[in-house]
Design a protein around this motif. Sequence first.
Motif, PDB file in Angstrom:
ATOM      1  N   GLY A 131      55.292 123.370 -26.442  1.00  9.82           N
ATOM      2  CA  GLY A 131      55.050 123.175 -25.018  1.00  9.82           C
ATOM      3  C   GLY A 131      53.874 122.201 -24.798  1.00  9.82           C
ATOM      4  O   GLY A 131      53.908 121.457 -23.769  1.00  9.82           O
ATOM      5  N   ASP A 139      59.377 124.878 -13.405  1.00  7.65           N
ATOM      6  CA  ASP A 139      58.459 126.116 -13.629  1.00  7.65           C
ATOM      7  C   ASP A 139      59.659 127.163 -13.910  1.00  7.65           C
ATOM      8  O   ASP A 139      60.312 127.376 -12.932  1.00  7.65           O
ATOM      9  CB  ASP A 139      57.549 126.415 -12.467  1.00  7.65           C
ATOM     10  CG  ASP A 139      56.627 127.563 -12.787  1.00  7.65           C
ATOM     11  OD1 ASP A 139      56.156 127.738 -13.876  1.00  7.65           O
ATOM     12  OD2 ASP A 139      56.398 128.237 -11.983  1.00  7.65           O
ATOM     13  N   SER A 142      62.711 128.170 -19.595  1.00  7.47           N
ATOM     14  CA  SER A 142      62.292 127.507 -20.780  1.00  7.47           C
ATOM     15  C   SER A 142      63.339 127.430 -22.027  1.00  7.47           C
ATOM     16  O   SER A 142      64.490 128.025 -21.703  1.00  7.47           O
ATOM     17  CB  SER A 142      61.325 128.800 -21.449  1.00  7.47           C
ATOM     18  OG  SER A 142      61.766 130.045 -21.702  1.00  7.47           O
ATOM     19  N   PRO A 167      60.494 132.656 -26.572  1.00  7.77           N
ATOM     20  CA  PRO A 167      60.624 131.857 -25.505  1.00  7.77           C
ATOM     21  C   PRO A 167      60.018 130.521 -25.929  1.00  7.77           C
ATOM     22  O   PRO A 167      58.768 130.534 -26.597  1.00  7.77           O
ATOM     23  CB  PRO A 167      59.771 132.385 -24.404  1.00  7.77           C
ATOM     24  CG  PRO A 167      58.920 133.443 -25.038  1.00  7.77           C
ATOM     25  CD  PRO A 167      59.598 134.053 -26.244  1.00  7.77           C
ATOM     26  N   TYR A 183      58.271 127.684 -24.134  1.00  3.18           N
ATOM     27  CA  TYR A 183      57.825 127.042 -22.860  1.00  3.18           C
ATOM     28  C   TYR A 183      57.933 125.432 -23.105  1.00  3.18           C
ATOM     29  O   TYR A 183      57.446 124.952 -23.971  1.00  3.18           O
ATOM     30  CB  TYR A 183      56.792 127.636 -22.486  1.00  3.18           C
ATOM     31  CG  TYR A 183      56.843 129.163 -22.441  1.00  3.18           C
ATOM     32  CD1 TYR A 183      57.795 129.818 -21.069  1.00  3.18           C
ATOM     33  CD2 TYR A 183      56.302 130.292 -23.135  1.00  3.18           C
ATOM     34  CE1 TYR A 183      57.739 131.141 -20.915  1.00  3.18           C
ATOM     35  CE2 TYR A 183      56.464 131.500 -22.938  1.00  3.18           C
ATOM     36  CZ  TYR A 183      57.301 131.853 -22.133  1.00  3.18           C
ATOM     37  OH  TYR A 183      57.377 133.365 -21.772  1.00  3.18           O
ATOM     38  N   ASN A 184      57.831 124.719 -21.703  1.00  8.27           N
ATOM     39  CA  ASN A 184      57.602 123.313 -21.979  1.00  8.27           C
ATOM     40  C   ASN A 184      56.174 122.949 -21.399  1.00  8.27           C
ATOM     41  O   ASN A 184      56.162 121.856 -21.308  1.00  8.27           O
ATOM     42  CB  ASN A 184      58.682 122.581 -20.818  1.00  8.27           C
ATOM     43  CG  ASN A 184      60.116 122.883 -21.405  1.00  8.27           C
ATOM     44  OD1 ASN A 184      60.361 122.536 -22.588  1.00  8.27           O
ATOM     45  ND2 ASN A 184      61.049 123.166 -20.627  1.00  8.27           N
ATOM     46  N   GLU A 185      55.398 124.215 -21.408  1.00 12.56           N
ATOM     47  CA  GLU A 185      53.790 124.109 -21.285  1.00 12.56           C
ATOM     48  C   GLU A 185      53.147 124.731 -22.265  1.00 12.56           C
ATOM     49  O   GLU A 185      53.833 125.695 -22.878  1.00 12.56           O
ATOM     50  CB  GLU A 185      53.503 124.360 -20.163  1.00 12.56           C
ATOM     51  CG  GLU A 185      54.443 123.672 -18.763  1.00 12.56           C
ATOM     52  CD  GLU A 185      54.124 124.486 -17.358  1.00 12.56           C
ATOM     53  OE1 GLU A 185      53.163 123.737 -16.569  1.00 12.56           O
ATOM     54  OE2 GLU A 185      54.518 125.488 -17.112  1.00 12.56           O
TER      55      GLU A 185
END
Length: 248
Positions: A149, A165, A168, A181, A183-185
């Motif tokens: 992420g 937002d 994911s 998961p 996440y892209n952050e």
Amino acid sequence: MVIIKSEKDLVDIKKAGKIWKETKEYIIDLLKQNPYRTLAQLDKLIDQFIVSKNAKSTFYKMYDFPKHVCISVNDCIIHGIPDNYTLKDTDKVTFDIGVTYNNHICDAAFTYLMPNCPLEQKRIVQVCEESLKEALKFIKPGNYTGDIGYAIEKYVTEKGYYILDGFSGHGCGNKLHEDPPIYNEGSLGTGYLLKKNMVICIEPMILAHSAKFSIQKGWNVVAEHQHPTAHVEDMILVTDDGYEIINK
């Protein structure tokens, strides 16, 4: 719970991946032969091709999704329901495809740019694809999902784009959506520890100009003001000292 895949699992997951690759090639051939088809026509043809390979379209009726694949055009980022829209030569179209073979799954997505797709749209797709490549640099046992992420977020935001937002990537293979998961952050050294024989789907989803979006028809995730968007997804096997991309 994270499922560490057995060697038997991996045989079937890789077979699903092979069918996914063949399906991508089939779609590209279809679009080269006649790009101006409706999304519903493409959905039907894609499903027929997958079935011809003794496999199934994973997404059909999953969570009540009404079609076989997700086809997202232009400002639709993800989860596009194939309808009677006819592709135009300025479109960006993303195919998110699930293939189930012997109860094992390959889930990945690719984007096709029509001949006269605008430069701004081409640029965001390029950045999205490059952000996934940045994430791959962190894929090996001992690193963390937060590293993935972190890499995506850093690259995307430095290029002036926004992360979608609330959505994911995820574990995959024995089921469509598994832990962890992805996440892209994120932050370095946080999240789930990567281990050999984990299978994960990494899927940057990004927007231009604003992070605002809406959900239409119960599924289509659409950017505000018809802004350009991009989505790419690769299915990754964590190996002894790195990774293998199952859908390539």
